[in-house]
Scaffold this motif. Structure first.
Motif, mmCIF file in Angstrom:
data_model
loop_
_atom_site.group_PDB
_atom_site.id
_atom_site.type_symbol
_atom_site.label_atom_id
_atom_site.label_comp_id
_atom_site.label_asym_id
_atom_site.label_seq_id
_atom_site.Cartn_x
_atom_site.Cartn_y
_atom_site.Cartn_z
ATOM 1 N N VAL A 1 10.477 26.801 0.278
ATOM 2 C CA VAL A 1 9.980 25.683 1.079
ATOM 3 C C VAL A 1 8.636 26.089 1.658
ATOM 4 O O VAL A 1 8.473 27.210 2.150
ATOM 5 C CB VAL A 1 10.966 25.332 2.212
ATOM 6 C CG1 VAL A 1 10.428 24.185 3.052
ATOM 7 C CG2 VAL A 1 12.337 24.979 1.643
ATOM 8 N N VAL B 1 9.216 21.009 -0.735
ATOM 9 C CA VAL B 1 10.436 21.676 -1.173
ATOM 10 C C VAL B 1 10.332 21.888 -2.677
ATOM 11 O O VAL B 1 10.353 20.930 -3.458
ATOM 12 C CB VAL B 1 11.691 20.846 -0.826
ATOM 13 C CG1 VAL B 1 12.945 21.578 -1.271
ATOM 14 C CG2 VAL B 1 11.740 20.573 0.679
ATOM 15 N N MET C 1 14.005 22.672 8.735
ATOM 16 C CA MET C 1 14.439 23.182 7.433
ATOM 17 C C MET C 1 15.180 24.502 7.601
ATOM 18 O O MET C 1 16.186 24.749 6.935
ATOM 19 C CB MET C 1 13.241 23.369 6.505
ATOM 20 C CG MET C 1 12.629 22.079 5.980
ATOM 21 S SD MET C 1 13.798 21.053 5.050
ATOM 22 C CE MET C 1 14.257 22.146 3.707
#
Length: 248
Positions: free
Chosen positions: A164, A173, A191
């Protein structure tokens, strides 16, 4: 597990719909509803609340201003916010104050439930991390996450994520199955919370890597496919600890 929450919206019909959606969601417990952010702040100063569903544009004190106040408090990591607003231009600003999600009015119960489920997953992980770390191999592990891409939720398998990358107010991503990364309007902190720590590691302010997809390591550079990712100074100790286990 029940998540305690409040609803904040200066529009009576919007507040009524929001409380209706909360009350019909089994894992949410409504502990207060407010027509302005000042009343909500007074309540929050006296009562611990895990989740706030909140409008942004409100008189006297906006939802964004309340979010900034809460962000400065010591227990800010215990209270998360899902913004509910009619103005999509606030989305980026919402993620800058680390909002958990963003609902664009008018939203359906399906969209509300998706955001609420994201909150449930967040607090479930937080609860597990507070408990003694006892491994239970029989316990089911999450195999996918949902990411907001434009105005839809996209299901992404964890095993497909290679790394990421931070990109302005978004994240890229990178997936093994696709030549181009998907772009999601969220933060690296979100994330990091979404991805299981036994499979993913933050190695730089701008990078989270899948430990399973690391091809090689040279000095402080990680090779994943054609991508070279530097390990940041603040993350070297944690990565070296992992690497020592990997080598052995």
């Amino acid at each position: 597990m029940k998540i305690t929450c409040i609803a904040v919206d200066d529009e009576p019909l919007a507040l009524e719909l929001l409380t209706k959606f909360i009350n019909q969601t089994s894992f949410l417990e409504l502990v207060g509803k407010f027509s302005n952010a000042i009343e909500a702040l007074s309540f929050l100063n006296q009562n611990p609340v895990q989740l706030i569903f909140m409008d942004i544009q409100m008189p006297d004190l906006s939802g964004m201003e309340l979010a900034r106040i809460l962000d400065g408090k010591k227990n800010s990591d215990k209270t998360r916010i899902i913004f509910c607003t009619a103005y999509h231009q606030f989305a980026i600003e919402g993620y800058k104050v680390d909002a958990l999600d963003y609902l664009l009015k008018p939203y359906s119960y399906e969209e509300f439930l998706a955001a609420a489920s994201k909150a449930y997953q967040y607090f479930e992980r937080a609860t597990q991390s507070d408990k003694p770390q006892i491994r239970q191999d029989s316990q089911a592990k999450p195999e996918y996450i949902f990411l907001k891409v434009e105005y839809q939720l996209v299901k992404v398998m964890l095993q497909d994520i290679t790394h990421v990358e931070a990109y302005k107010d978004y994240v890229k991503v990178h997936l093994k199955s696709k030549p181009n990364p998907i772009l999601s309007l969220t933060s690296m902190k979100n994330m990091e919370e979404l991805l299981p720590s036994e499979k993913f590691m933050r190695v730089h302010r701008s990078f989270i890597v899948s430990l399973d997809h690391i091809d090689s390591v040279s000095k402080n550079v990680i090779q994943i496919g054609n991508h070279q990712i530097s390990v940041g100074d603040n993350y070297k100790d944690q990565f070296l600890e992992f690497l020592s286990k990997w080598i052995s």
